[in-house]
Design a protein around this motif. Structure first.
Motif, PDB file in Angstrom:
ATOM      1  N   HIS A 300      34.322  21.208  -7.173  1.00  0.00           N
ATOM      2  CA  HIS A 300      35.235  20.845  -8.259  1.00  0.00           C
ATOM      3  C   HIS A 300      34.739  19.632  -9.035  1.00  0.00           C
ATOM      4  O   HIS A 300      35.235  19.348 -10.123  1.00  0.00           O
ATOM      5  CB  HIS A 300      36.636  20.541  -7.709  1.00  0.00           C
ATOM      6  N   LYS A 301      33.782  18.915  -8.488  1.00  0.00           N
ATOM      7  CA  LYS A 301      33.340  17.660  -9.083  1.00  0.00           C
ATOM      8  C   LYS A 301      32.516  17.809 -10.363  1.00  0.00           C
ATOM      9  O   LYS A 301      32.767  17.100 -11.340  1.00  0.00           O
ATOM     10  CB  LYS A 301      32.543  16.873  -8.046  1.00  0.00           C
ATOM     11  N   ALA A 305      32.285  22.667 -14.127  1.00  0.00           N
ATOM     12  CA  ALA A 305      33.035  23.497 -13.177  1.00  0.00           C
ATOM     13  C   ALA A 305      33.754  24.658 -13.846  1.00  0.00           C
ATOM     14  O   ALA A 305      34.054  25.666 -13.196  1.00  0.00           O
ATOM     15  CB  ALA A 305      34.044  22.631 -12.419  1.00  0.00           C
ATOM     16  N   SER A 306      34.034  24.554 -15.145  1.00  0.00           N
ATOM     17  CA  SER A 306      34.745  25.634 -15.839  1.00  0.00           C
ATOM     18  C   SER A 306      33.941  26.927 -15.864  1.00  0.00           C
ATOM     19  O   SER A 306      34.518  28.011 -15.975  1.00  0.00           O
ATOM     20  CB  SER A 306      35.072  25.215 -17.268  1.00  0.00           C
ATOM     21  N   HIS A 309      34.782  28.286 -12.245  1.00  0.00           N
ATOM     22  CA  HIS A 309      36.035  27.911 -11.591  1.00  0.00           C
ATOM     23  C   HIS A 309      36.829  29.116 -11.102  1.00  0.00           C
ATOM     24  O   HIS A 309      37.474  29.058 -10.040  1.00  0.00           O
ATOM     25  CB  HIS A 309      36.903  27.081 -12.543  1.00  0.00           C
ATOM     26  N   SER A 313      37.973  29.257  -7.308  1.00  0.00           N
ATOM     27  CA  SER A 313      39.393  29.302  -6.957  1.00  0.00           C
ATOM     28  C   SER A 313      39.696  30.475  -6.033  1.00  0.00           C
ATOM     29  O   SER A 313      40.494  30.349  -5.095  1.00  0.00           O
ATOM     30  CB  SER A 313      40.230  29.404  -8.238  1.00  0.00           C
ATOM     31  N   LEU A 334      41.579  18.803  -3.704  1.00  0.00           N
ATOM     32  CA  LEU A 334      41.801  18.938  -5.144  1.00  0.00           C
ATOM     33  C   LEU A 334      42.233  17.610  -5.772  1.00  0.00           C
ATOM     34  O   LEU A 334      41.764  17.234  -6.848  1.00  0.00           O
ATOM     35  CB  LEU A 334      42.870  20.002  -5.413  1.00  0.00           C
ATOM     36  N   TYR A 337      39.302  15.168  -6.358  1.00  0.00           N
ATOM     37  CA  TYR A 337      38.420  15.439  -7.495  1.00  0.00           C
ATOM     38  C   TYR A 337      39.196  15.721  -8.785  1.00  0.00           C
ATOM     39  O   TYR A 337      38.656  16.300  -9.715  1.00  0.00           O
ATOM     40  CB  TYR A 337      37.502  16.621  -7.169  1.00  0.00           C
ATOM     41  N   TRP A 338      40.452  15.316  -8.815  1.00  0.00           N
ATOM     42  CA  TRP A 338      41.289  15.604  -9.990  1.00  0.00           C
ATOM     43  C   TRP A 338      40.703  14.915 -11.235  1.00  0.00           C
ATOM     44  O   TRP A 338      40.392  13.725 -11.207  1.00  0.00           O
ATOM     45  CB  TRP A 338      42.713  15.119  -9.755  1.00  0.00           C
ATOM     46  N   LYS A 345      39.993  20.827 -18.056  1.00  0.00           N
ATOM     47  CA  LYS A 345      39.711  20.953 -16.627  1.00  0.00           C
ATOM     48  C   LYS A 345      40.974  20.714 -15.808  1.00  0.00           C
ATOM     49  O   LYS A 345      41.210  21.349 -14.778  1.00  0.00           O
ATOM     50  CB  LYS A 345      38.621  19.955 -16.237  1.00  0.00           C
ATOM     51  N   PHE A 349      42.849  22.968 -12.890  1.00  0.00           N
ATOM     52  CA  PHE A 349      43.218  22.462 -11.572  1.00  0.00           C
ATOM     53  C   PHE A 349      44.672  22.782 -11.246  1.00  0.00           C
ATOM     54  O   PHE A 349      44.998  23.156 -10.118  1.00  0.00           O
ATOM     55  CB  PHE A 349      42.985  20.947 -11.520  1.00  0.00           C
ATOM     56  N   GLU A 352      44.874  26.414 -10.306  1.00  0.00           N
ATOM     57  CA  GLU A 352      44.385  26.640  -8.935  1.00  0.00           C
ATOM     58  C   GLU A 352      45.371  26.107  -7.912  1.00  0.00           C
ATOM     59  O   GLU A 352      45.591  26.724  -6.858  1.00  0.00           O
ATOM     60  CB  GLU A 352      43.026  25.967  -8.754  1.00  0.00           C
TER      61      GLU A 352
END
Length: 518
Positions: A300-301, A305-306, A309, A313, A334, A337-338, A345, A349, A352
């Protein structure tokens, strides 16, 4: 005397020198003025030459003269000769042409393409087991054609020159029409019931699998789709390779997360893993849980990530559905790494998070409820309306809403300020409307708790207002002091931030009303 005479006579070359198993007889062949190379790398050679057979020598006779000619079709030879013809055609296809120059070896390239198509049809229709030499030659041909090195990142700027920036994707590799057939050939060979896994694993070994995984960094999505399907079939057919495949994928993720953040095949690798995780036996092994914590959650970092993702997920949710006790670990991961400033993004999150919460049981929910709803409260107050809306949509999920109602005594005091600020001050009308619905739900469920939270919120707001007024008075006092000093001395006076802070703290300490943290 006779020995001296015979020693001066030229010796007839042996069959093994005409065609070695590693294909060196093809290296450096010159066809019609165009150079042809065989990309039999050292890793590919390590798979070859383990056993020899007279058929290998016969397969090389066609190219000894350096003439690249089409061979007869499988229908044109008796059944007893089809095996030899199969080896000859594989040997032909080990020759790799230079596709960067479209004017070179046009005839030979067409012959090779037709030969590859014939091999595809033959493998699909064969009714007898492939012997060891056939497996060896197939692996050698695939290695020669597919295993190659991609341009290094330092060459990216040069590669952009050959791309049309108006297109959605870069220009296709000129060799792809041939590579595609080789991939199709490998796929049909792996899934063929006539391919013995115990025999094939000697040649499609760890080195072969490692080279195959390296190709996932290709920028051609068609190639990655073939690799995804082939690797999944290899994982299913060759059980001995399964731990190695998972380990290599794990290492690819580590390097991507902590070093480069550049890899074209993360989505495809995650798609394979989604199917693998779905087949994990229960209870989950410790190594699988470590893989979740050390590789999947840190994915997720990266900023990109998109691009993967959706697949990530799915893998994460599979773990929670397999073992509901992992929900707390996943949710806290989660939150770790929010995203802070990336709104798009953040929307992903929250989406997910909803999928994970849907598979979360009450006990695991209670363990992480405080940090979770502190973050949700921040999302509710987001100035980006999509983030706020997506967070408010959590209440539309029946399972999540029930969990919230069961833990309302903890949740409502945390998010109540965010709800109140939204109803009175959010710029988006839809967010205000959704917030009122959530607010009404809490009122209907527990009116006493809602009134208590409202009273506490109003008290806090009053204290905040009083504190703000005291700050303004303090600053006004400082301004008056500075003005009087300046008027007396006719010189500019600089009031430092440190001195101002002390003055504010002193004024606050002498105030009869206790202060609440700003």
């Amino acid at each position: 005397m006779m020995k001296q005479i015979f020693g001066k006579l030229p010796r007839k070359p042996s069959k093994s020198s005409q065609h070695e198993p590693n294909g060196d007889a093809l290296n450096g062949s010159h066809l019609n003025g165009g150079t042809v190379s065989s990309h039999s790398s050292s890793s590919a050679n390590s798979n070859q030459g383990k056993k020899t057979d007279p058929l290998a020598s016969q397969a090389g006779l066609m190219l000894v003269s350096g003439i690249y000619e089409a061979l007869p079709g499988f229908r044109d030879v008796p059944s007893t000769e089809k095996q030899i013809l199969f080896l000859k055609k594989l040997n032909m296809c080990c020759v790799v042409f230079d596709f960067s120059d479209p004017t070179k070896n046009l005839r030979e390239k067409d012959i090779k393409k037709q030969t590859l198509l014939e091999l595809v049809n033959y493998i699909s229709s064969v009714t007898s087991k492939f012997n060891e030499l056939a497996v060896q030659e197939m692996t050698r041909m695939v290695s020669a054609n597919l295993f190659r090195t991609f341009p290094s990142p330092s060459h990216d700027n040069k590669l952009l020159e050959i791309y049309d920036l108006e297109d959605e994707e870069p220009a296709m590799d000129p060799a792809w029409p041939h590579l595609q057939i080789v991939y199709e050939l490998l796929l049909r060979f792996v899934v063929s019931p006539e391919t013995d896994a115990k025999l094939a694993k000697r040649y499609m070994d760890h080195s072969f699998v490692l080279k195959l995984l390296d190709l996932f960094d290709s920028d051609n999505h068609r190639e990655r789709d073939y690799l995804k399907t082939i690797l999944h079939q290899i994982y299913g057919k060759f059980m001995v390779h399964r731990p190695f495949i998972r380990k290599v994928i794990n290492n690819i993720f580590y390097r991507f997360i902590f070093e480069t953040e550049k890899h074209n095949g993360i989505a495809e690798l995650l798609e394979i893993l989604g199917s693998i995780i779905n087949g994990f036996a229960l209870p989950l092994k410790e190594e699988h849980k470590l893989f979740l914590v050390r590789a999947l959650i840190p994915l997720h970092k990266p900023k990109c990530a998109s691009t993967y993702h959706q697949q990530l997920s799915y893998c994460i949710t599979q773990f929670v559905e397999k073992d509901y006790k992992l929900a707390d670990t996943v949710i806290r991961g989660l939150l770790k790494y929010w995203p802070v400033i990336n709104s798009s993004k953040e929307v992903m999150f929250v989406g997910e998070l909803e999928e994970v919460l849907e598979a979360t049981q009450a006990a695991e929910f209670q363990r992480c409820v405080v940090p979770l709803f502190r973050q949700i409260g921040r999302c509710l107050n987001s100035s980006h309306f999509q983030v706020a809306e997506r967070a408010l949509f959590l209440w539309n999920n029946d399972h999540i809403r029930n969990l919230i109602i069961q833990n309302r005594s903890v949740i409502l005091p945390i998010i109540f300020p965010a709800l109140e600020r939204n109803t009175s001050g959010h710029w988006n009308q839809a967010v205000q409307s959704f917030t009122l619905n959530v607010r009404k739900m809490f009122t209907d469920v527990d009116h006493m708790l809602f009134d208590e939270c409202l009273s506490r919120f109003q008290e806090d707001e009053l204290k905040e207002k009083e504190m703000q007024e005291r700050r303004e008075l303090t600053w006004k006092h400082l301004e008056d002091v500075v003005s009087s000093t300046t008027a007396a001395s006719n010189e500019a006076v600089l009031v430092s931030r440190f001195v101002s802070s002390i003055a504010i703290a002193t004024a606050t300490a002498t105030s009869p009303t206790p202060m609440v943290g700003s």
